[in-house]
Design an enzyme around this catalytic site. Sequence first.
Site, PDB file in Angstrom:
ATOM      1  CB  SER A   1      74.345  66.784  71.950  1.00 38.60           C
ATOM      2  OG  SER A   1      75.468  67.049  72.729  1.00 38.60           O
TER       3      SER A   1
ATOM      4  CB  SER B   1      75.453  70.382  73.541  1.00 36.27           C
ATOM      5  OG  SER B   1      75.310  69.752  72.287  1.00 36.27           O
TER       6      SER B   1
ATOM      7  CE  LYS C   1      73.902  71.631  69.560  1.00 38.44           C
ATOM      8  NZ  LYS C   1      74.149  70.204  69.856  1.00 38.44           N
TER       9      LYS C   1
END
Length: 738
Positions: free
Chosen positions: A440, A416, A342
């Site tokens: 997330s 996310s 990420k």
Amino acid sequence: MVSIMRLENTLVKDARMLSIDAKPYAFSFPLQHTALLVIDMQRDFLLAKGFGEIQGGNLEAVQASISPTKQLLEACRGAGLTIVHTREGHRPDLADCPSSKLVRQSAAPNNTQHNLVIGDKGELGRLLTRGEYGHDIVDELQPLPGEVVIDKPGKGSFWNTTILHKLKARAITHLIVSGVTTECCFATSIREANDRGFESCGIEETTSGYNDACFKQSSLDMIHWSQGLFGFISKLQPLLDVLTSLSPPTNIAHSTPPQTPPEFDGDLTLPALQQAYKSGLSPVTVIEAVYNKIEAYHKVDSAVWIHLNPKEAALEAAKALATRFPNRTALPPLFGIPFSVKDSIDIAGHPTTTACPPLAHIPSASAVVYDKVIEEGALFIGKTNLDQLATGLTGCRSPYGIPHSVFSPKYISGGSSSGNAVSVGAHLVSFSLATDTAGSGRVPPGFNGVVGYKPTRGTLSFRGVTPACLSLDCIALTTQTVSDARTLWQILESHDSLDPYSKPELAFERHINSIGPQATSFKFGIPPPEALALCSLPARRMFNETVSRLQKLGGVLTPIDWSPFQKAGQLLYEGTFVSERLASLPDDFLAKNRSALHPVILELMDAVEKRQSTAVQAYRDLQAKTLYTRQAEQVFAYAKEGIDVLVVPTAPTHWTIEEVLADPIRKNSVLGEFTHCGNVLDLCAVAVPAGEYPVNELSGEESDAGKLPFSVTFLSGSRLDAEMLEIARRFDVHVREG
Ligand code: TIU
């Protein structure tokens, strides 16, 4: 009766039971849940001039145990058993050595024997001191990469070590025990294991001591006396016979790699790649295939990556890896495993954007979790898209585009950690390093048919990650299977003294249930109908099917108090906690960067500022959080009515991108209904695929073709990850096998 038979069938399928002749009766053990424990086969205990010679003098017997132990070790490795080695010894400053252990024997009135004590310099280095030559394991029995090595300060293997945690994390319930000395560390460890619920079987020829003539037989007899007071004792041969009779592929670990390396079949799960690499597959072949897939998928979805590692760099890394580990029978556990990261997690020399250009920078150090997977041989592919500032559950809040679900271009990927889940769901990488604050690390895997595991906060280092809400953030792992998530967790879990939110390494651990129906039955709770009413019709139908499936797997549905979970979830966005999202940013960040922020993030942050929350409100929320956390602990309590896992739909529904863009904040908050409470209450959680349903069952449009994934999340109390993951793993296997 029917359910017990079903349970046994699942057990047999899940874990092959083996049985050997033993005292006081046959020792039966499930292969998949059995570990070999090799105790203290260190130079200090086995070689001349070590600690053992001072302690006991006669080394002949202990040295004779090396060769049978080697036979046992190789047979267990061949059968794919978990291998655990222990070493007795102390920190160089002896801070972990009790004075009694240091002084007692040398203080004997007519001492002639103990002239050197622990920590003193002997011919093999400082006696029983970590890092010294004598402290290490003899050459013949050296651990292979990936095997567990436990450094213990005591005679028993369990005192002041992480062994119980590591065994539970691998769902081990049965132990085959060998090592020295029979009267001391071997016997103590079996007794300790017994109290913790393990079934142990000591192997006669692979243990011995400094006074075998007087002690060995009695030490072994005490273990199996009275129909198995502490466990079982067996001879070596019956065990070798049963382990070596197992059919391949479990024995492949020791076969010579074939002349022609195998083709890559595209399976990116950890065991499949590990097996292929052992058989000679080149990591370069895998990297080539991965980049081809990424290129092809770019035409399907161009918003997955923010920064792709150049293909040449990845190929170089793959070649370097092959040179670094030429021996294919001794590879580190993540050798050649491709992964994504990420883009809020730092990698030295690569930009971190957190999908927020004003925050973009090139860090000089990598996040701890990144360094650890690289150390174990993993290959970095690229950094993935996310909702800006890791704030959001939709995947629709990034200036780098909107990734969509791998199931449908119309439906959201979730956020996310949007790119993480797509990169794993589209089979571009084996796993992804993500984060989870409000869900997330769970919602995007749920929308892409993969696993999202959020370990208990503070058990994996968060150092080197841009915070979203620091006191609630944690690392999350995106994988194809629960089993892969568990493997990664064990590689990554460790205390980090430089991460202020890191939890201590040792915690109270519950005993395990190694035999009988308790070993496979578990209690689970679900949200009440009022809470589930928020779910779409297909989500409700699929959730009901999940409940039946869990019951088939031995789950007992148990009523719970849902209120702490619901109230804790509300605290996250309806209270003052959301202000913490501003706390990690400079004071004037909003004012200075308005034009660079995503409009939805700006709207959210403006709303937070406008609330003008007071310190008094914040303290009230902190007190409420503590209260709900204690109440949730009661739900998972080690009591008759306590549950092992709470099972919830990962998300109540699956929105289209269009639906989210039309109503971005409200649609987002619905998605967090079953995830928000996770970190507020210090829980662990894992989202697991639970089947698929037709798109038109959700949309109501006959013409909508295709399927959407359904996902359920298992939650459990703080540090109950091992127990939760094993239940989730069984569910995962059951779903996959239909
Ligand atoms: N006999 C003896 O002193 N043993 C030990 O201290 N350690 C082990 O048994 N490994």
